[in-house]
Each structure stands twice: as structure tokens, then as C-alpha cells.
Design a protein around this motif. Structure first.
Motif, short mmCIF file in Angstrom:
data_model
loop_
_atom_site.label_atom_id
_atom_site.label_comp_id
_atom_site.label_asym_id
_atom_site.label_seq_id
_atom_site.Cartn_x
_atom_site.Cartn_y
_atom_site.Cartn_z
N ILE A 160 0.86 -1.18 0.00
CA ILE A 160 0.00 0.00 0.00
C ILE A 160 0.90 1.23 0.00
O ILE A 160 2.03 1.19 0.50
CB ILE A 160 -0.96 0.04 1.21
N GLY A 161 0.41 2.31 -0.59
CA GLY A 161 1.21 3.53 -0.65
C GLY A 161 0.35 4.76 -0.39
O GLY A 161 -0.87 4.75 -0.61
N VAL A 162 0.99 5.80 0.10
CA VAL A 162 0.28 7.04 0.45
C VAL A 162 1.06 8.24 -0.08
O VAL A 162 2.29 8.31 0.07
CB VAL A 162 0.12 7.18 1.98
N ALA A 215 7.27 8.50 -6.67
CA ALA A 215 6.89 7.17 -6.16
C ALA A 215 7.70 6.08 -6.84
O ALA A 215 8.17 5.14 -6.19
CB ALA A 215 5.40 6.96 -6.37
N VAL A 216 7.85 6.18 -8.14
CA VAL A 216 8.62 5.17 -8.87
C VAL A 216 10.07 5.14 -8.39
O VAL A 216 10.66 4.07 -8.20
CB VAL A 216 8.55 5.45 -10.39
N THR A 254 4.96 14.31 0.53
CA THR A 254 5.82 13.19 0.90
C THR A 254 5.18 11.91 0.36
O THR A 254 3.97 11.87 0.09
CB THR A 254 6.00 13.05 2.42
N LEU A 255 5.99 10.88 0.23
CA LEU A 255 5.51 9.59 -0.26
C LEU A 255 5.92 8.49 0.71
O LEU A 255 7.00 8.54 1.30
CB LEU A 255 6.12 9.28 -1.63
N GLY A 256 5.03 7.52 0.89
CA GLY A 256 5.37 6.40 1.74
C GLY A 256 4.71 5.12 1.22
O GLY A 256 3.69 5.17 0.55
N PHE A 257 5.34 3.98 1.52
CA PHE A 257 4.73 2.71 1.15
C PHE A 257 5.07 1.67 2.22
O PHE A 257 6.01 1.85 3.02
CB PHE A 257 5.22 2.22 -0.22
N ARG A 260 9.34 -1.05 4.22
CA ARG A 260 8.62 0.24 4.17
C ARG A 260 9.59 1.30 3.68
O ARG A 260 10.80 1.14 3.76
CB ARG A 260 8.04 0.62 5.53
N GLY A 261 9.04 2.37 3.15
CA GLY A 261 9.88 3.45 2.67
C GLY A 261 9.17 4.77 2.79
O GLY A 261 7.94 4.83 2.76
N ASP A 262 9.94 5.84 2.96
CA ASP A 262 9.40 7.19 3.06
C ASP A 262 10.34 8.13 2.35
O ASP A 262 11.56 8.06 2.53
CB ASP A 262 9.22 7.60 4.52
N SER A 263 9.78 8.99 1.53
CA SER A 263 10.60 9.85 0.70
C SER A 263 11.14 11.07 1.42
O SER A 263 12.12 11.66 0.99
CB SER A 263 9.77 10.34 -0.50
#
Length: 288
Positions: free
Chosen positions: A231-233, A276-277, A243-246, A259-262
Motif C-alpha cells: 500500500i502507498g500514500v 513514487a517510482v 511526501t511519499l510512503g509505502f 517500508r519506505g518514506d521519501s
């Protein structure tokens, strides 16, 4: 004498993980192999049944010898005798000089095809059969020794808007950008070869706010036949900051695997996809 030539036409190619022993040392992988079938549709007048039976027998003996000689594998009598994989196939003579060989490898436990390929080789003599066997054995062993792609359910990215913008003011454009984000992430993961993207439809496609459901996406992914869920936000901080997170979970246990956060990024809404990519590529593809 015609020079033997092998032409490979790949239908699809799935791969599997190498098993290890509890102590951490590599254990031999059990491989069962049925005798290949043989069909002659060349309509040649001469009856070559005896020659074909002899060549097929030699082909199978060499194939078993090659795989058994590699310390990573051990030949098992059948799938019921501890074989992790099963090799099946058939050879068809279509004309005087052309033969086809169809070979498949099955992951017995997962009940999945690891490899399903069609080969064409020229000639119907001992030399052409021997060269065909050498090529096929290499292909089979390569299939057995490569990590399998993970079945991954990538759910639609969601938007968390913390700006003071009025609700619904840009809902249509937001939805469009989020669709591009999801499509871009699915594409980069699929192209990596590490993941097989699972189709999401029905009620799962209508689910919203998965980021707040305490891991419910894992059980949804499992019902879809996936090994893992993602899932991503996209979090909008301002009209030009986001910001981006997954988060990736194991579909069976629900455990968080990655998990990751930009961090804070600058850019218009159309830059969400690019961000995101890049985040997913760096965290899930390049890091592995």
C-alpha cells in the motif's frame, strides 16, 4: 550433414528459490522427471520408431545424468518421494529436418509452472539429439536455480491531504494523478523480474483508506492469491510540497517486510508518479 541449430522460443519463464537446510547450508533440491513423450507427424514413409525410441532413451538418460551430477540437485523417483520440482516434456518431429521440444518445470509445493518453453532443433540424428539435450539441461538447471518472482498485490495509492484546500476542489485531478502513481509503481516492479503483479478487482478495488485498517490489506492480498501486499500514500503538505510512503506486508502473516518514506519533496501534483517510482525502485529493486 546439416549443422545442428537450436532456436529458442520462450512462452514464459518462472523461477524458483533454492532450498536451504536448517543449518543454513545448501541442501540438494529434489527433482522428479518423467520420460518425455515422442510424436512423429512428419509423414515420412520410412518407419523410424526404433531409432526414435533409442534416441529418446539416450536423451532422457543424459538429461537425468546432467541434472543429477550438479550437487545442487538430486533425482527423486516421483513428486511423492520428496521432489520439490517435476520436469515434464515432449518431442515432436514435424518434418524431415525439424523437431520441436516442449519442456516444463513444475513447483510441486506451490503447484506453479516454473518454466514452460518451446524449442526447435534441426536434424534427426544422434548428434542433433545430443546437442538438443545439452541445451535443454542447461535451461532446466537455470530455471531451478533462480529466485522466484514474488506474487505482489499493489493496491491503489491513497491521498492524505493536510492542506487547507476545500474538500473535493481538485478531486478529479487528484484521482488521475494517483492512478498514474499506482500504474507507474506496478510497472517498475513488474519489469524488475522480482515481482509478479497480482490482478486486483471486485471489492478489493473499491476498498479505501487501507493505510488506516491496521494491516487488513494483507488478508485481502492473500485472498487474491498474492504472497505480499503493498500500500502507498501520497501526503500533500502544501500545494507544492508532498511526501511519499509505502509499506509491504507478508500476505499470510501480516508481518511488515519493507517500508519506505521519501521525506519532504517539492513539486507539482504531476511529479507524484516520478517520486513514487524512484522511491519504490530504490527501496525494493535496487536495494535487493
Amino acid at each position: 550433414m546439416h549443422r545442428t541449430r537450436l532456436i529458442l522460443s520462450a512462452l514464459f519463464f518462472l523461477v524458483l528459490p533454492v532450498a536451504t537446510s536448517p543449518a543454513g547450508a545448501e541442501a540438494a533440491i529434489g527433482v522428479a522427471m518423467d520420460d518425455f513423450s515422442y510424436t512423429d507427424t512428419s509423414a515420412e514413409p520410412a518407419n523410424q520408431t526404433a531409432a526414435h525410441e533409442r534416441r529418446l532413451s539416450a536423451f532422457m538418460a543424459a538429461l537425468r545424468r546432467d541434472i543429477g551430477a550438479d550437487g545442487r540437485y538430486r533425482l527423486a523417483p516421483s513428486a511423492q518421494d520428496g521432489a520439490a520440482f517435476k520436469v515434464i516434456g515432449g518431442i515432436q518431429k514435424t518434418s524431415t529436418l525439424v523437431q520441436w521440444a516442449k519442456v516444463a518445470v513444475i513447483d510441486v509445493g506451490a503447484k506453479k509452472l516454473v518454466m514452460d518453453k518451446l524449442y526447435t532443433f534441426r536434424g534427426d540424428n544422434d548428434e542433433s539429439w545430443e546437442r538438443a539435450e545439452i541445451f535443454v539441461s542447461r535451461e532446466v538447471m537455470a530455471a531451478l536455480g533462480t529466485p522466484a518472482p514474488v506474487a505482489l498485490a499493489v493496491f491503489d495509492f491513497e491521498l492524505e491531504d493536510t492542506t487547507a484546500a476545500s474538500a473535493g476542489a481538485s478531486a478529479a485531478s487528484d484521482a488521475s494523478y494517483l492512478t498514474e502513481v499506482t500504474a507507474g509503481v506496478r510497472e517498475v516492479l513488474s519489469q524488475s523480474g522480482r515481482y509478479r503483479i497480482v490482478e486486483i478487482g471486485g471489492e478489493a478495488a473499491k476498498a479505501h483508506a487501507l493505510r488506516d485498517c491496521n494491516g487488513c490489506e494483507a488478508s485481502i492480498a492473500q485472498k487474491l492469491g498474492a504472497d505480499q501486499s503493498l500500500i502507498g500514500v501520497v501526503r500533500r503538505v502544501s500545494r507544492t510540497e508532498y511526501t511519499l510512503g509505502f509499506q509491504v506486508r507478508d500476505a499470510r502473516t501480516g508481518a511488515v517486510l519493507a517500508r519506505g518514506d521519501s521525506g519532504l519533496r517539492m513539486g507539482a501534483d504531476y511529479s507524484w508518479k516520478r517520486g513514487a517510482v524512484r522511491l519504490v525502485s530504490e527501496s525494493l529493486v535496487e536495494s535487493q
